[in-house]
Design a protein around this motif. Structure first.
Motif, PDB file in Angstrom:
ATOM      1  N   LEU A 314      24.588 -46.894 -22.711  1.00 24.31           N
ATOM      2  CA  LEU A 314      23.442 -46.201 -23.303  1.00 24.31           C
ATOM      3  C   LEU A 314      23.759 -44.729 -23.520  1.00 24.31           C
ATOM      4  CD1 LEU A 314      20.413 -47.704 -21.322  1.00 24.31           C
ATOM      5  CD2 LEU A 314      21.004 -48.114 -23.720  1.00 24.31           C
ATOM      6  N   GLN A 327      17.081 -40.621 -22.252  1.00 20.63           N
ATOM      7  CA  GLN A 327      15.814 -41.318 -22.057  1.00 20.63           C
ATOM      8  C   GLN A 327      15.314 -41.947 -23.355  1.00 20.63           C
ATOM      9  OE1 GLN A 327      14.388 -41.827 -19.045  1.00 20.63           O
ATOM     10  NE2 GLN A 327      16.202 -40.795 -18.222  1.00 20.63           N
ATOM     11  N   GLN A 330      16.698 -45.334 -23.979  1.00 22.41           N
ATOM     12  CA  GLN A 330      16.309 -46.378 -23.035  1.00 22.41           C
ATOM     13  C   GLN A 330      15.628 -47.570 -23.702  1.00 22.41           C
ATOM     14  OE1 GLN A 330      16.804 -46.933 -19.760  1.00 22.41           O
ATOM     15  NE2 GLN A 330      18.146 -45.148 -19.654  1.00 22.41           N
ATOM     16  N   ALA A 333      17.643 -50.561 -23.572  1.00 19.06           N
ATOM     17  CA  ALA A 333      18.134 -50.950 -22.251  1.00 19.06           C
ATOM     18  C   ALA A 333      18.152 -52.462 -22.057  1.00 19.06           C
ATOM     19  CB  ALA A 333      17.284 -50.287 -21.160  1.00 19.06           C
TER      20      ALA A 333
END
Length: 351
Positions: A314, A327, A330, A333
């Motif tokens: 990521l 973030q 994410q 993810a």
């Protein structure tokens, strides 16, 4: 005389004194009757403001232009201009701000949704419109108190192309494909062939770079280094720059376009300027390819998903996408977790 010509020629000027203050401006007209009418209207406006406390009106067009001019950053001004184009197509911008009503804002949102525009884009449109009203209010113009419709980006499942879907899409974008009711490729106009080729090439670049639409659609040749196969990609949204290496098919596309270039922009409009937001042809190809609900921005998701599915972390993908924080990445993810789960299974099977 409150209406006169300087040196007896040119446009009429308006000049008068009100409560000890001199007001003067050009009528921008050589017609005396027009200048006299403007003088009466100006006097009435000043009287309403000074004596009755009424605020002057301003048109939506002038408020948007003034709001854009007040932005010091060129990239911000370009962002505002991009979204004011959509506003102009749905509003009578010659009307005063005081005439805009709640229902007209709701109608604007409904029409944009009907066009297939995402909630995120509509949110940007409304923010730009709201900024024009805020500028007018801060500068003493008459503004109504409006209930602004909300536009929240969808939290729906992440959409990206499978390899089969990509083949289908590129087939529908192929400039040489037969089109019902249109002559063969060789007999089509230069403008039509160029437009179709631009759509095809742009989608290839979006698929392989993971860039935002505007970052590629408005890129200039001075950001392309054909010798080192590098693209220096400036990202206006987050104000940073990424260096991306070309895939084989991106290099093939850019090499062909470089040999045929006639503008400083890789994707130029008919006047040689940046392409801007022209996605109708691409969105129609989505429909023909049976990609219901697919958006141009989903091409970016497609690139990111493939990188993660093939082993990139990521953090690494966040750098490719130009995210300022991991973030933001994410949202992918769950794709990374598929590979993690597979590795966990293989480990357990060896025990």
């Amino acid at each position: 005389m409150s209406v006169f010509k300087r040196n007896g020629k040119g446009n009429y000027y308006i000049q008068f004194n009100y409560r000890g203050k001199v007001y003067i401006k050009s009528s921008r007209s050589t017609n005396k009757a027009t200048a006299a009418r403007m003088e009466r209207e100006w006097r009435t406006e000043i009287h309403a403001r000074e004596e009755l406390g009424e605020l002057p009106d301003i048109t939506l067009e002038k408020a948007m232009e003034a709001c854009i001019s007040s932005k010091p950053n060129p990239e911000t001004r370009r962002y505002y201009k991009q979204h004011t184009a959509a506003i102009r197509s749905h509003f009578d911008v010659s009307c005063c701000l005081s005439e805009v009503r709640d229902w007209s804002l709701s109608k604007f949102k409904a029409e944009r949704l009907k066009e297939g525009v995402s909630e995120a884009t509509i949110k940007h449109d409304l923010n730009v419109l709201k900024a024009a009203f805020r500028w007018a209010e801060e500068n003493g113009f008459n503004c109504p108190q409006l209930r602004w419709p909300t536009a929240k980006p969808s939290k729906s499942r992440l959409r990206y192309l499978s390899l089969t879907e990509e083949v289908r899409l590129l087939k529908e974008l192929d400039p040489t494909r037969p089109i019902k009711g249109r002559p063969p490729y060789e007999r089509r106009s230069y403008e039509e062939r160029e437009s179709m080729q631009d759509n095809y090439d742009l989608v290839v670049l979006l698929l392989d770079t993971g860039a935002r639409y505007g970052e590629i659609a408005n890129i200039q040749w001075d950001s392309i280094d054909m010798n080192s196969s590098q693209i220096r990609l400036w990202r206006p949204k987050v104000r940073n720059e990424s260096v991306l290496f070309m895939t084989d098919r991106v290099k093939a596309v850019l090499s062909r376009r470089y040999d045929q270039r006639n503008s400083k922009y890789v994707f130029a409009n008919r006047s040689g300027g940046p392409r801007g937001h022209q996605t109708a042809g691409i969105r129609n190809a989505f429909k023909r390819a049976g990609l219901a609900g697919f958006r141009v921005h989903d091409l970016r998701h497609t690139c990111a998903s493939r990188l993660i599915q093939n082993g990139m972390s990521l953090y690494e993908v966040s750098k490719i996408l130009g995210h300022t924080s991991v973030q933001t990445t994410q949202r992918y993810a769950h794709i990374e977790m598929v590979d993690v789960s597979r590795k966990a299974r293989d480990i357990m099977n060896t025990l």
